[in-house]
Design an enzyme around this catalytic site. Structure first.
Site, PDB file in Angstrom:
ATOM      1  N   ARG A  81      24.209 -14.784  -6.836  1.00  0.00           N
ATOM      2  CA  ARG A  81      24.347 -16.243  -7.024  1.00  0.00           C
ATOM      3  C   ARG A  81      23.481 -16.983  -6.008  1.00  0.00           C
ATOM      4  NH1 ARG A  81      25.233 -19.431  -3.701  1.00  0.00           N
ATOM      5  NH2 ARG A  81      27.201 -18.563  -3.008  1.00  0.00           N
ATOM      6  N   TRP A  85      17.767 -16.957   9.296  1.00  0.00           N
ATOM      7  CA  TRP A  85      18.798 -16.777   8.262  1.00  0.00           C
ATOM      8  C   TRP A  85      18.309 -17.275   6.908  1.00  0.00           C
ATOM      9  CZ3 TRP A  85      22.154 -13.542   9.888  1.00  0.00           C
ATOM     10  CH2 TRP A  85      22.642 -13.594  11.195  1.00  0.00           C
ATOM     11  N   GLU A 106      25.581 -23.097   4.139  1.00  0.00           N
ATOM     12  CA  GLU A 106      25.651 -24.374   3.396  1.00  0.00           C
ATOM     13  C   GLU A 106      26.709 -25.301   3.988  1.00  0.00           C
ATOM     14  OE1 GLU A 106      23.910 -25.768   1.217  1.00  0.00           O
ATOM     15  OE2 GLU A 106      22.695 -24.229   0.256  1.00  0.00           O
TER      16      GLU A 106
HETATM   17  P1  TGC Z   1      23.990 -37.915   8.834  1.00  0.00           P
HETATM   18  O1  TGC Z   1      23.794 -39.160   9.640  1.00  0.00           O
HETATM   19  O2  TGC Z   1      25.325 -37.603   8.323  1.00  0.00           O
HETATM   20  O3  TGC Z   1      23.005 -37.957   7.562  1.00  0.00           O
HETATM   21  C1  TGC Z   1      21.658 -38.319   7.624  1.00  0.00           C
HETATM   22  C2  TGC Z   1      21.340 -38.999   6.280  1.00  0.00           C
HETATM   23  O4  TGC Z   1      21.594 -38.098   5.208  1.00  0.00           O
HETATM   24  C3  TGC Z   1      22.630 -38.604   4.322  1.00  0.00           C
HETATM   25  N1  TGC Z   1      23.486 -37.452   3.959  1.00  0.00           N
HETATM   26  C4  TGC Z   1      23.429 -36.831   2.788  1.00  0.00           C
HETATM   27  N2  TGC Z   1      22.717 -37.066   1.674  1.00  0.00           N
HETATM   28  C5  TGC Z   1      22.883 -36.233   0.633  1.00  0.00           C
HETATM   29  N3  TGC Z   1      23.717 -35.172   0.665  1.00  0.00           N
HETATM   30  C6  TGC Z   1      24.451 -34.901   1.767  1.00  0.00           C
HETATM   31  N4  TGC Z   1      25.273 -33.850   1.777  1.00  0.00           N
HETATM   32  C7  TGC Z   1      24.329 -35.736   2.888  1.00  0.00           C
HETATM   33  N5  TGC Z   1      24.889 -35.754   4.130  1.00  0.00           N
HETATM   34  C8  TGC Z   1      24.362 -36.819   4.771  1.00  0.00           C
HETATM   35  C9  TGC Z   1      23.350 -39.643   5.142  1.00  0.00           C
HETATM   36  O5  TGC Z   1      23.928 -40.625   4.318  1.00  0.00           O
HETATM   37  C10 TGC Z   1      22.216 -40.205   5.984  1.00  0.00           C
HETATM   38  O6  TGC Z   1      21.459 -41.085   5.148  1.00  0.00           O
HETATM   39  P2  TGC Z   1      20.725 -42.375   5.744  1.00  0.00           P
HETATM   40  O7  TGC Z   1      20.210 -43.101   4.534  1.00  0.00           O
HETATM   41  O8  TGC Z   1      21.761 -43.127   6.504  1.00  0.00           O
HETATM   42  O9  TGC Z   1      19.635 -41.853   6.631  1.00  0.00           O
HETATM   43  O10 TGC Z   1      23.391 -36.702   9.664  1.00  0.00           O
HETATM   44  P3  TGC Z   1      24.026 -35.888  10.864  1.00  0.00           P
HETATM   45  O11 TGC Z   1      22.896 -35.509  11.769  1.00  0.00           O
HETATM   46  O12 TGC Z   1      25.206 -36.639  11.444  1.00  0.00           O
HETATM   47  O13 TGC Z   1      24.518 -34.516  10.201  1.00  0.00           O
HETATM   48  C11 TGC Z   1      25.561 -34.461   9.339  1.00  0.00           C
HETATM   49  C12 TGC Z   1      25.954 -32.994   8.999  1.00  0.00           C
HETATM   50  C13 TGC Z   1      26.515 -32.278  10.224  1.00  0.00           C
HETATM   51  C14 TGC Z   1      27.045 -33.087   7.952  1.00  0.00           C
HETATM   52  C15 TGC Z   1      24.738 -32.228   8.459  1.00  0.00           C
HETATM   53  O14 TGC Z   1      23.800 -32.011   9.427  1.00  0.00           O
HETATM   54  C16 TGC Z   1      25.111 -30.912   7.827  1.00  0.00           C
HETATM   55  O15 TGC Z   1      25.393 -30.884   6.629  1.00  0.00           O
HETATM   56  N6  TGC Z   1      25.119 -29.744   8.574  1.00  0.00           N
HETATM   57  C17 TGC Z   1      25.308 -28.423   8.001  1.00  0.00           C
HETATM   58  C18 TGC Z   1      23.961 -27.725   7.857  1.00  0.00           C
HETATM   59  C19 TGC Z   1      23.883 -26.846   6.627  1.00  0.00           C
HETATM   60  O16 TGC Z   1      24.694 -26.928   5.721  1.00  0.00           O
HETATM   61  N7  TGC Z   1      22.857 -26.021   6.562  1.00  0.00           N
HETATM   62  C20 TGC Z   1      22.623 -25.220   5.404  1.00  0.00           C
HETATM   63  C21 TGC Z   1      21.265 -24.545   5.472  1.00  0.00           C
HETATM   64  S1  TGC Z   1      20.712 -23.901   3.909  1.00  0.00           S
HETATM   65  C22 TGC Z   1      21.733 -22.620   3.562  1.00  0.00           C
HETATM   66  O17 TGC Z   1      22.656 -22.343   4.234  1.00  0.00           O
HETATM   67  C23 TGC Z   1      21.397 -21.854   2.320  1.00  0.00           C
HETATM   68  S2  TGC Z   1      22.441 -20.517   2.054  1.00  0.00           S
HETATM   69  C24 TGC Z   1      21.918 -19.853   0.566  1.00  0.00           C
HETATM   70  C25 TGC Z   1      22.615 -20.432  -0.618  1.00  0.00           C
HETATM   71  O18 TGC Z   1      22.720 -21.672  -0.780  1.00  0.00           O
HETATM   72  O19 TGC Z   1      23.088 -19.673  -1.482  1.00  0.00           O
HETATM   73  P1  FAD Z   2      26.772 -22.756  14.370  1.00  0.00           P
HETATM   74  O1  FAD Z   2      26.294 -24.083  13.925  1.00  0.00           O
HETATM   75  O2  FAD Z   2      26.362 -22.287  15.733  1.00  0.00           O
HETATM   76  O3  FAD Z   2      28.361 -22.745  14.291  1.00  0.00           O
HETATM   77  C1  FAD Z   2      29.174 -21.786  14.989  1.00  0.00           C
HETATM   78  C2  FAD Z   2      30.633 -22.261  14.949  1.00  0.00           C
HETATM   79  O4  FAD Z   2      30.746 -23.527  15.612  1.00  0.00           O
HETATM   80  C3  FAD Z   2      31.143 -22.488  13.521  1.00  0.00           C
HETATM   81  O5  FAD Z   2      32.499 -22.096  13.450  1.00  0.00           O
HETATM   82  C4  FAD Z   2      31.035 -23.986  13.338  1.00  0.00           C
HETATM   83  O6  FAD Z   2      31.938 -24.510  12.375  1.00  0.00           O
HETATM   84  C5  FAD Z   2      31.375 -24.457  14.750  1.00  0.00           C
HETATM   85  N1  FAD Z   2      30.851 -25.812  15.018  1.00  0.00           N
HETATM   86  C6  FAD Z   2      29.547 -26.204  15.077  1.00  0.00           C
HETATM   87  N2  FAD Z   2      29.463 -27.519  15.321  1.00  0.00           N
HETATM   88  C7  FAD Z   2      30.737 -27.978  15.390  1.00  0.00           C
HETATM   89  C8  FAD Z   2      31.322 -29.257  15.607  1.00  0.00           C
HETATM   90  N3  FAD Z   2      30.582 -30.367  15.794  1.00  0.00           N
HETATM   91  N4  FAD Z   2      32.670 -29.347  15.640  1.00  0.00           N
HETATM   92  C9  FAD Z   2      33.458 -28.262  15.452  1.00  0.00           C
HETATM   93  N5  FAD Z   2      32.961 -27.019  15.239  1.00  0.00           N
HETATM   94  C10 FAD Z   2      31.627 -26.894  15.209  1.00  0.00           C
HETATM   95  N6  FAD Z   2      19.828 -21.426   6.218  1.00  0.00           N
HETATM   96  C11 FAD Z   2      18.719 -21.913   5.617  1.00  0.00           C
HETATM   97  O7  FAD Z   2      18.107 -22.895   6.060  1.00  0.00           O
HETATM   98  N7  FAD Z   2      18.252 -21.317   4.474  1.00  0.00           N
HETATM   99  C12 FAD Z   2      18.848 -20.241   3.914  1.00  0.00           C
HETATM  100  O8  FAD Z   2      18.398 -19.742   2.871  1.00  0.00           O
HETATM  101  C13 FAD Z   2      20.012 -19.704   4.551  1.00  0.00           C
HETATM  102  N8  FAD Z   2      20.606 -18.559   4.074  1.00  0.00           N
HETATM  103  C14 FAD Z   2      21.593 -17.961   4.808  1.00  0.00           C
HETATM  104  C15 FAD Z   2      22.044 -16.687   4.439  1.00  0.00           C
HETATM  105  C16 FAD Z   2      22.983 -16.023   5.219  1.00  0.00           C
HETATM  106  C17 FAD Z   2      23.395 -14.628   4.841  1.00  0.00           C
HETATM  107  C18 FAD Z   2      23.534 -16.666   6.373  1.00  0.00           C
HETATM  108  C19 FAD Z   2      24.562 -15.988   7.222  1.00  0.00           C
HETATM  109  C20 FAD Z   2      23.104 -17.936   6.726  1.00  0.00           C
HETATM  110  C21 FAD Z   2      22.119 -18.591   5.966  1.00  0.00           C
HETATM  111  N9  FAD Z   2      21.576 -19.822   6.375  1.00  0.00           N
HETATM  112  C22 FAD Z   2      20.467 -20.338   5.744  1.00  0.00           C
HETATM  113  C23 FAD Z   2      22.036 -20.440   7.616  1.00  0.00           C
HETATM  114  C24 FAD Z   2      23.388 -21.143   7.526  1.00  0.00           C
HETATM  115  O9  FAD Z   2      23.279 -22.359   6.853  1.00  0.00           O
HETATM  116  C25 FAD Z   2      23.919 -21.346   8.951  1.00  0.00           C
HETATM  117  O10 FAD Z   2      24.313 -20.078   9.425  1.00  0.00           O
HETATM  118  C26 FAD Z   2      25.062 -22.343   9.009  1.00  0.00           C
HETATM  119  O11 FAD Z   2      24.605 -23.652   8.734  1.00  0.00           O
HETATM  120  C27 FAD Z   2      25.786 -22.323  10.357  1.00  0.00           C
HETATM  121  O12 FAD Z   2      24.874 -22.408  11.422  1.00  0.00           O
HETATM  122  P2  FAD Z   2      24.984 -21.352  12.651  1.00  0.00           P
HETATM  123  O13 FAD Z   2      25.007 -19.987  12.086  1.00  0.00           O
HETATM  124  O14 FAD Z   2      23.905 -21.704  13.609  1.00  0.00           O
HETATM  125  O15 FAD Z   2      26.399 -21.623  13.295  1.00  0.00           O
END
Ligand code: TGC
Ligand code: FAD
Length: 391
Positions: free
Chosen positions: A93, A165, A370
């Site tokens: 997926r 990652w 995510e």
């Molecule tokens: P923040 O001030 O909240 O947001 C900046 C601007 O972005 C807008 N926004 C969004 N827009 C669309 N979708 C969302 N989910 C949005 N979240 C926020 C927001 O309205 C703002 O817009 P504007 O117009 O005011 O500039 O930014 P922040 O720096 O406070 O961060 C918020 C936070 C912590 C929620 C964000 O950084 C976050 O989501 N962190 C988690 C990172 C994450 O999920 N990484 C994933 C990496 S990719 C991955 O893991 C792929 S895995 C493989 C697979 O998918 O199967």
């Molecule tokens: P951290 O951010 O260091 O978090 C560690 C712990 O601290 C967590 O429990 C978290 O909840 C907690 N924490 C962090 N901040 C706070 C807060 N403010 N308050 C309370 N608790 C907090 N990324 C991509 O860009 N592209 C990809 O394709 C992708 N694929 C992935 C595939 C795999 C198998 C894995 C494991 C990860 C992948 N990722 C990818 C990365 C993934 O999105 C990150 O691992 C995820 O966003 C968490 O970041 P981190 O691992 O640095 O953990």
């Protein structure tokens, strides 16, 4: 939703086309994927030989318009396909999520006409595979702090930095990479397309994974990697652009995780009906029934959440915070279901004769990537209180 685990007859809510697409995905998983996943997971290998099939079946970028070679289906159909793929394995997926939501979506949403015409049809058929580089070694939950930079040079851009990652990293032809670019004295996050052949771009896989073993997870390293000006995704601007992509992928995960949960529930139910301990099948004991009831109840609630979210998305009124709730809840439900199922299977639950331990190990990742469960909880907390806990 599936015909087997459907306590509230949610099948009635599906249109004919949605059922048809779901059934095609289900057959593909049963006939082509399940016979090979046990060995792939053992060997730590993604079944790359099935990548073209995902294209043939129309599962890549399936909600994007037909003019780009995509299926042009609705979001319920996309959700159902995610569910079936993850009933097979979260890694499968994930492959489809990354290609569809994190590579094709940003090209469609932020790309030029030339970028769309060139890349989308190739990505839809899987002639080209993509990856999405947002996370860095020191910036996971807080991607806004990223260190990867782009600077203007020689009619293009030079990238420097490391992404970690990254799903599909070392098998991808194209990386969508997020980097900071100085514009009028301010750093702005922009998206760039980087082909695998670019000088200064290297990939290496992350060893030692006990989760997502049948999936490729890599590091992307950019050392003075030059790309032409046309490789900038022109409509990107700020952290909002990659976060919009995450919203698309998280939607698919909210459905997908239920597929893994259903597989675990079905496995535990069958085991409980057949495993005799003391004087009767263990499914006849109240404590085991309580576990099964918790599983089916939570799965049913998750199905309702996912279906309603899909209806909102198709109506164009879905909010990112609603996606956070469904991703957080449904992955947590799936993880809890997998743990309960593992428990019901006793010692057999730790072997790969059953799919449960594999799903359980995978779901530990799904709960983290995510946006971790905590990050989604804080996102909803910020939404309902109006107060941010992030700073
Ligand atoms: P923040 O001030 O909240 O947001 C900046 C601007 O972005 C807008 N926004 C969004 N827009 C669309 N979708 C969302 N989910 C949005 N979240 C926020 C927001 O309205 C703002 O817009 P504007 O117009 O005011 O500039 O930014 P922040 O720096 O406070 O961060 C918020 C936070 C912590 C929620 C964000 O950084 C976050 O989501 N962190 C988690 C990172 C994450 O999920 N990484 C994933 C990496 S990719 C991955 O893991 C792929 S895995 C493989 C697979 O998918 O199967
Ligand atoms: P951290 O951010 O260091 O978090 C560690 C712990 O601290 C967590 O429990 C978290 O909840 C907690 N924490 C962090 N901040 C706070 C807060 N403010 N308050 C309370 N608790 C907090 N990324 C991509 O860009 N592209 C990809 O394709 C992708 N694929 C992935 C595939 C795999 C198998 C894995 C494991 C990860 C992948 N990722 C990818 C990365 C993934 O999105 C990150 O691992 C995820 O966003 C968490 O970041 P981190 O691992 O640095 O953990």
């Amino acid at each position: 939703m599936s015909s087997d685990v459907d306590y509230y007859n949610l099948e009635d809510l599906l249109g004919q086309e949605e059922r048809l697409v779901r059934d095609v995905a289900r057959r593909f998983i049963d006939d082509e994927f399940m016979p090979r996943i046990q060995l792939c997971f053992r060997e730590g290998r993604f079944p790359t030989e099935l990548i073209p099939r995902l294209g043939e079946l129309g599962f890549l970028g399936m909600t994007l318009p037909t003019e780009y070679g995509c299926a042009g289906l609705n979001n319920i159909a996309y959700g159902l396909v995610s569910q079936e793929l993850e009933r097979g394995d979260s890694g499968l997926r994930s492959f489809a999520s990354v290609q569809s939501s994190l590579v094709m979506y940003p090209i469609f949403q932020f790309g030029s006409d030339e970028q769309k015409k060139f890349w989308l049809p190739r990505l839809a058929t899987a002639e080209a595979v993509g990856c999405f580089g947002l996370t860095e070694p020191d910036f996971g939950s807080n991607p806004g702090g990223m260190l990867t930079r782009a600077r203007r040079e020689r009619g293009g851009y030079v990238l420097n930095g490391t992404k970690r990652w990254i799903t599909n990293g070392s098998i991808s032809d194209l990386a969508v990479v997020w980097a900071k670019l100085e514009e009028d004295g301010t750093d702005v996050i922009r998206g760039f397309l980087v082909e695998k052949e670019r000088t200064g771009f290297t990939r290496r896989d992350i060893p030692g994974k006990f989760s997502f073993r049948a999936s490729v997870t890599s590091e992307l390293i950019f050392e003075d990697c030059w790309i032409p000006e046309d490789n900038l995704l022109p409509k990107t601007g700020g952290l909002k652009s990659p976060l919009m992509c995450l919203t698309q992928a998280r939607y698919g995960i909210a459905w997908g995780a239920l597929g893994a949960a259903m597989a675990c529930y079905e496995s535990a139910l069958e085991y409980a009906q057949n495993r005799v301990m003391f004087s009767r099948p263990i499914g006849g004991y109240q404590l085991v029934q309580a576990k099964l009831v918790t599983m089916i109840t939570e799965i049913t609630k998750g199905q309702l959440l996912a279906h309603r979210l899909g209806t909102l998305k198709d109506a164009g009124s879905m909010r990112p915070q609603q996606v956070s709730m469904a991703k957080m809840n449904n992955v947590s439900t799936a993880l809890h279901t997998a743990r309960l199922a593992r428990d019901i299977l006793g010692g057999n639950g730790i072997t790969d004769d059953y799919p449960v331990i594999r799903h359980l190990l995978n779901l530990e990742t799904v709960n983290t990537y995510e946006g971790t469960e905590d990050i989604h909880r804080l996102t909803i907390g910020r939404d309902v209180t109006g107060l941010s806990a992030f700073e």
